[in-house]
Write an enzyme that holds these catalytic residues in place. Structure first.
Site, mmCIF file in Angstrom:
data_model
loop_
_atom_site.group_PDB
_atom_site.id
_atom_site.type_symbol
_atom_site.label_atom_id
_atom_site.label_comp_id
_atom_site.label_asym_id
_atom_site.label_seq_id
_atom_site.Cartn_x
_atom_site.Cartn_y
_atom_site.Cartn_z
ATOM 1 N N SER A 123 59.829 73.405 69.369
ATOM 2 C CA SER A 123 60.988 74.119 68.830
ATOM 3 C C SER A 123 61.625 74.995 69.900
ATOM 4 O O SER A 123 60.937 75.441 70.833
ATOM 5 C CB SER A 123 60.570 75.002 67.648
ATOM 6 O OG SER A 123 61.611 75.883 67.260
ATOM 7 N N TYR A 136 55.355 81.456 63.777
ATOM 8 C CA TYR A 136 55.850 80.080 63.984
ATOM 9 C C TYR A 136 56.165 79.856 65.460
ATOM 10 O O TYR A 136 55.749 78.856 66.059
ATOM 11 C CB TYR A 136 57.097 79.858 63.128
ATOM 12 C CG TYR A 136 57.772 78.522 63.333
ATOM 13 C CD1 TYR A 136 57.351 77.395 62.628
ATOM 14 C CD2 TYR A 136 58.842 78.375 64.215
ATOM 15 C CE1 TYR A 136 57.969 76.169 62.809
ATOM 16 C CE2 TYR A 136 59.465 77.158 64.398
ATOM 17 C CZ TYR A 136 59.029 76.055 63.692
ATOM 18 O OH TYR A 136 59.635 74.838 63.882
#
Length: 228
Positions: A123, A136
């Site tokens: 990501s 995350y």
């Protein structure tokens, strides 16, 4: 025809990757849903610890494997003081522990391929960090370190290890955003649009190609110029 394992195959990116590879032999893993395209499918909750013999049993009839594409992901948007340790564990299992287990079990099968590939969907937040998504982002950052380390570790073999770091991808995660949050993001994004899932899948397919054999330990940014 190549043989690939796709985890998180029922998510937006995983499904797009599966679609592009549907003419190959595909083995898929997901928590509960069935994949849209044909495959040999297994249900496995990657957010919880599991023993490696579960994988070994599921893949016992697979001799040679050409690639592992790691696609599972689950958003966690919260202040760190409001994040439970159970949520931290789930993110760790999904992003790191389960990935390591798959690599360990599949490594002997990947070694038998003339061009073994491991591709991990990370990501933009793993590259830059993210407030309200610190856990995350941390786990995605750990994935990047693992990609680069395994690329070095396997460099004497025919296996390459790379990552793809998407920006804001249209799909289930962005559908959860409020209209105001979506509008704010659109103002931030240089292309004024979300990344399409097929754009991410295209990058994955490039890394799987035998002609990408010298691309190793890289994290491909698919973010439309959004370097936060």
């Amino acid at each position: 025809m190549a043989r690939y394992v796709i985890t998180g195959s029922t998510g937006d990116i995983g499904s797009a990757v599966h679609k592009m590879l549907k003419d190959h032999e595909i083995i898929t893993f997901s928590r509960s849903r069935q994949p849209e395209y044909s495959s040999t499918h297994h249900h496995l909750d990657l957010s919880k610890p599991f023993e490696e013999d579960v994988l070994e049993d599921a893949l016992s009839d697979i001799g040679v494997l050409d690639g592992l594409i790691w696609c599972p992901g689950e958003s966690l948007y919260n202040l760190i003081q409001d994040t439970t340790l159970e949520e931290v564990d789930a993110q760790y299992n999904l992003a790191v522990r389960s990935l390591v287990a798959f690599v360990r079990v599949l490594l002997p099968k990947l070694r038998k391929s003339a061009s073994g590939r491991i591709v991990v969907i990370t990501s933009v937040w793993g590259r830059n960090g993210a407030s309200f998504e610190s856990i995350y982002a941390s786990m995605k950052g750990a994935q990047e370190a693992l990609v680069k380390s395994l690329a070095k570790e396997f460099s004497a073999t025919d296996i390459t290890v790379n990552g793809v770091a998407p920006g804001v991808v249209e799909g289930a995660m962005t559908d959860l955003l409020s209209d105001s949050d979506r509008a704010f993001l659109m103002e931030e994004l240089p292309q004024s649009r979300f990344v399409r899932t097929e754009e991410v899948a295209h990058a994955v397919c490039y890394l799987l190609d035998s002609k990408a054999g010298s691309v190793n330990g890289e994290i491909m940014n698919i973010n439309g110029g959004w370097y936060t």
